[in-house]
Enzyme design. Structure first.
Site, mmCIF file in Angstrom:
data_model
loop_
_atom_site.group_PDB
_atom_site.id
_atom_site.type_symbol
_atom_site.label_atom_id
_atom_site.label_comp_id
_atom_site.label_asym_id
_atom_site.label_seq_id
_atom_site.Cartn_x
_atom_site.Cartn_y
_atom_site.Cartn_z
ATOM 1 N N THR A 104 -16.198 10.604 -48.068
ATOM 2 C CA THR A 104 -16.255 10.330 -46.586
ATOM 3 C C THR A 104 -15.189 9.278 -46.158
ATOM 4 O O THR A 104 -14.009 8.930 -46.968
ATOM 5 C CB THR A 104 -17.542 9.355 -46.389
ATOM 6 O OG1 THR A 104 -17.343 8.237 -47.301
ATOM 7 C CG2 THR A 104 -18.636 10.165 -47.001
ATOM 8 N N LYS A 155 -24.690 -4.490 -27.094
ATOM 9 C CA LYS A 155 -25.929 -5.125 -26.750
ATOM 10 C C LYS A 155 -25.481 -6.246 -25.712
ATOM 11 O O LYS A 155 -24.727 -7.328 -26.246
ATOM 12 C CB LYS A 155 -26.736 -5.737 -27.743
ATOM 13 C CG LYS A 155 -28.034 -6.299 -27.243
ATOM 14 C CD LYS A 155 -29.078 -6.378 -28.311
ATOM 15 C CE LYS A 155 -30.365 -6.796 -28.042
ATOM 16 N NZ LYS A 155 -31.350 -7.003 -29.092
ATOM 17 N N TRP A 172 -29.267 -2.569 -24.119
ATOM 18 C CA TRP A 172 -28.229 -1.731 -24.810
ATOM 19 C C TRP A 172 -27.442 -0.983 -24.059
ATOM 20 O O TRP A 172 -28.125 -0.472 -23.034
ATOM 21 C CB TRP A 172 -29.156 -0.757 -25.893
ATOM 22 C CG TRP A 172 -29.718 -1.483 -26.831
ATOM 23 C CD1 TRP A 172 -31.092 -1.650 -27.205
ATOM 24 C CD2 TRP A 172 -29.038 -2.205 -28.134
ATOM 25 N NE1 TRP A 172 -31.401 -2.509 -28.487
ATOM 26 C CE2 TRP A 172 -30.317 -2.789 -29.003
ATOM 27 C CE3 TRP A 172 -27.690 -2.437 -28.576
ATOM 28 C CZ2 TRP A 172 -29.682 -3.339 -30.300
ATOM 29 C CZ3 TRP A 172 -27.325 -3.168 -29.745
ATOM 30 C CH2 TRP A 172 -28.260 -3.427 -30.512
ATOM 31 N N GLU A 211 -21.873 14.352 -45.555
ATOM 32 C CA GLU A 211 -22.915 14.656 -46.485
ATOM 33 C C GLU A 211 -23.789 15.740 -46.081
ATOM 34 O O GLU A 211 -24.597 16.008 -46.899
ATOM 35 C CB GLU A 211 -23.799 13.367 -46.221
ATOM 36 C CG GLU A 211 -23.218 12.116 -46.771
ATOM 37 C CD GLU A 211 -22.488 11.262 -45.832
ATOM 38 O OE1 GLU A 211 -22.127 10.036 -46.027
ATOM 39 O OE2 GLU A 211 -21.806 12.038 -44.888
#
Length: 537
Positions: free
Chosen positions: A186, A439, A444, A329
């Site tokens: 990754t 936020k 949000w 993944e």
């Protein structure tokens, strides 16, 4: 009662031997200058098999590659796993620190490297004790080769080896389909890179997923151009998928210049191509100067494809950029977008909205969204927002040599870190990365939606929205924007453009104009670098 079917394993050996038996005449073109057949490529992979044995590379050893998209790299893609070794494709854009960490963590036994990339990796050679041999892949450059007995020439190595003449498939027993076939790390943006270890079984099943009709649907008549690097999650499975289907392959070599890629698409009559949005953005200005009428499917992934960019291709080429979603993944493709039969009679605005979604999961892949706080599964109503989790036979169940930590649920699902909705038709729409949500004043703000609104301005080439700490509101959005050459667009003009599209309190506090936005090693926009910049400002 068990069934009575033959227990033949699913292995990459079948992909190689199918290609050489059925599609030996099909071609692999590199950079528009070299043209070989599958018979040639598979023959070289057979020579590589005996060469690896002569070098004493044991079964299970990691075979590193540090290379661009070429037929020699494809030969290693085949020759390593079919001999029960593990292909470890290494990101060529890594920092020296991450490169050394990854090679040492994987304990690569031999590394295949493009000649032109030697200056990038050779300074680290003394700090990579597990690597016994460096095999240089000729790439047309005149880069100096170190005078070191560990350094070998690929073409000489292959020429001096007798081809393996048996059946690779017959060397695998039933349990062997679960042997490791590939290793990819990754990006390591939130900690050390983690290794995802693919099996033969998972790779073949993912390969079949790319052949599924109505999704990518690779077929024998296709000419496939993986612009996405072969060092990035198996180039989204496109090389293996093309060989399984019998499609011809066009590999761009080491150049990602827009003129080069467009010329390849035109001259080779490419039908399917895959790239990250930043690459599709770079190609857009030149679309009108090239005949791309052979194109039937353009795949975008790695980050959200702005609807305006997709529609630009639909207008110029007749084919939109189709969203895909996945992760290292997930091998990496888990979801493919596009419209379905139920959308045929829908208003065009609705069809555009559907094409802007990430799409539906591939066969055998399951997705769900759960409440971040409670873990309770949320309804598929297109409104509920939760953490996206995924399970399936080509989804990782752990990481190589490191604890999984909180990456997996108790019942084995992968926690993606993405926030999403899923509607009644199973369409996935990403809202944001959990870490990228802003936020502000207790509410949000989705950076993805805000980026999409800004990207719809015709002069915006790249955009990324990140949070800046704010003493009153906790966080406020800041937009980093790259404009088209010659544009005179201002922050005020961009604000007027997006004001009808988003809530007033979503409007960015500042627009920062850059010539180009920073990228990660896989070509995605680097929000990590921009967040650091926003905190300092």
């Amino acid at each position: 009662m068990d069934g009575l079917m033959q227990p033949r394993p699913l292995t990459i050996a079948h992909i190689l031997e199918r290609a050489e038996r059925l599609f030996a005449h099909k071609t692999v073109v590199t950079a528009g200058t070299e043209r070989l057949t599958y018979a040639d490529v598979c023959g070289n992979a057979r020579r590589l098999a005996t060469a690896l044995a002569a070098l004493g590379v044991p079964a299970g050893a990691r075979v590193g590659t540090f290379a661009g998209n070429s037929r020699r790299h494809l030969e290693v893609y085949l020759g390593a796993p079919v001999t029960k070794r593990v292909l470890h494709s290494i990101n060529i854009r890594l920092s020296a620190e991450h490169l050394e960490y990854i090679v040492n963590h994987a304990e690569d036994d031999v590394v295949f490297v493009d000649r032109g990339l030697l200056p990038r990796i050779w300074p680290s050679a003394g700090r990579l004790p597990s690597v016994r041999y460096w095999v240089v892949l000729p790439d047309g450059t005149g880069t100096a080769i170190p005078a070191d007995p560990r350094v070998l020439d690929y073409d000489e190595l292959i020429a001096g080896a007798e081809p393996f003449t048996g059946s690779f498939e017959d060397t695998f027993a039933l349990a062997d389909e679960n042997l490791a076939a590939g290793l990819c790390y990754t990006s390591g943006t939130t900690g050390p890179p983690k290794g995802v270890l693919y099996s033969h079984r998972s790779t073949v099943l993912h390969c079949l997923g790319t052949l599924a009709a109505g999704l990518v649907g690779l077929c024998e008549s296709d000419v496939v151009l993986p612009i996405v690097p072969m060092f990035h999650a198996n180039a989204w499975g496109l090389p293996y998928g093309a060989m399984m289907a019998g499609a011809s392959l066009v590999l761009p070599g080491s150049s990602a210049e827009p003129a080069h890629l467009l010329r390849l698409m035109e001259t080779e009559r490419v039908t399917v191509a895959g790239a990250v949005p930043t690459v599709w953005t770079s190609l857009a200005p030149g679309l009108g100067a090239h005949d791309l009428s052979a194109t039937r499917f353009l795949l975008g992934g790695g980050s959200a494809v702005p609807a305006a960019l997709s529609e630009t291709y639909r207008a110029a080429v007749g084919v939109p950029i189709t969203h895909s979603w996945g992760m290292t993944e997930i091998s990496p493709v888990g979801v493919i977008g596009g419209t379905r039969t139920q959308h045929r009679d829908a208003p065009e605005a609705d069809r555009v909205a559907v094409r802007a979604a990430q799409g539906q999961p591939l066969p055998l892949v399951n997705v769900r969204i759960v409440d971040v706080e409670t873990g309770r599964e949320l309804p598929r109503d297109g409104r509920a927002v939760g953490e996206l989790q995924v399970a399936g036979p080509w989804v990782a169940g752990g990481y190589f040599r490191v604890p999984a930590g909180e990456s997996f649920t108790r019942d084995g699902w992968l926690r993606t870190g993405d926030l999403a909705t899923i509607d009644a038709d199973g369409y996935l729409r990403l809202v944001d990365r959990i870490k990228d949500l802003i936020k502000s004043g207790g509410e949000w703000i989705s950076s993805v939606e805000l980026e999409g609104a800004i990207a719809s301005h015709p002069d915006v080439v790249e955009v990324a929205v990140v949070a800046r700490p704010d003493p009153r509101w906790v966080e406020r959005p800041v937009a980093y924007v790259a404009l088209r050459a010659g544009s005179t667009a201002t922050a005020e003009e961009l604000l007027r453009h997006i004001a009808p599209m988003v809530a007033k309190w979503w409007l960015p506090d500042e627009f920062v104009f850059l010539a180009a936005l920073p990228k990660t090693g896989t070509g995605k926009l680097s929000k990590l670098a921009l967040r650091d910049s926003a905190r300092i400002a």
